[in-house]
Design an enzyme around this catalytic site. Structure first.
Site: not given
Ligand SMILES: [Zn+2]
Length: 179
Positions: A66-69, A107, A135, A137
């Site tokens: 994931c590009e956030h975590h 996603q 996910h 995260c």
């Molecule tokens: Zn994430």
């Protein structure tokens, strides 16, 4: 730097080669940036002896981040399309999934990217892509909800506009009724 930040001693024996290993792992996990996904679909097979029914590839496993975590996203993709005059080898569809998965992802975006790529290269009557994934995260940190999966879908052309086609696809991938 990350090792130090976590409280480790980067010089100790077990960690000495870790930075090199991490770089090698990242090269693999993010190798999707080096490929053009449309390339995998351009070698299509046009002779289908009049085959004009839906083609479904179910349960293509993938690992992404994931590009956030930058945490792993692990799941499966289901792809269906109704060919107009071109079909593509099934391994190409799996490759297509890998190219997008081996990038930093959201996603929803990955689902749409796979569907749009198929749609623009193969120009079928319709395309359906469903992604189910966990996910990390969310399962291993934060709200800690192991076992939760997220389901996203992108339906284009007749998969969106013809209810029977949509039903046929969803029952082929076993999602009918939400199970
Ligand atoms: Zn994430």
């Amino acid at each position: 730097m990350l090792l130090q930040w976590a409280g480790e001693e980067p010089e100790r024996e077990g960690l000495r080669d870790t930075p090199t290993r991490v770089v090698r792992a990242y090269r693999d996990w993010f190798s999707g940036y080096l490929s053009d996904p449309a390339d995998y679909l351009r070698r299509t097979f046009e002779e289908v002896e009049g085959y004009d029914e839906m083609i479904v590839l179910r349960g293509i496993e993938f690992e992404s981040h994931c590009e956030h975590h930058m945490a792993p996203i692990i799941g499966r993709v289901h792809i269906g399309y109704l060919p107009r005059d071109r079909v593509v080898g099934i391994s190409k569809l799996a490759r297509l999934v890998d190219v997008y998965a081996k990038r930093l992802q959201v996603q929803e975006k990955m689902t749409a990217e796979i569907a749009n790529c198929l749609n623009s290269v193969l120009k079928p009557y319709g395309v359906g892509v469903v992604v189910e994934a966990a996910h990390e995260c969310m399962t291993t940190r934060g709200v800690h909800k192991p076992g939760v999966t997220m389901v996203t879908s992108c339906l284009l052309g007749s998969f969106r506009t013809v209810p029977e086609t949509r039903e046929e696809f969803l029952s082929a991938i076993n999602l009918k009724g939400g199970s």
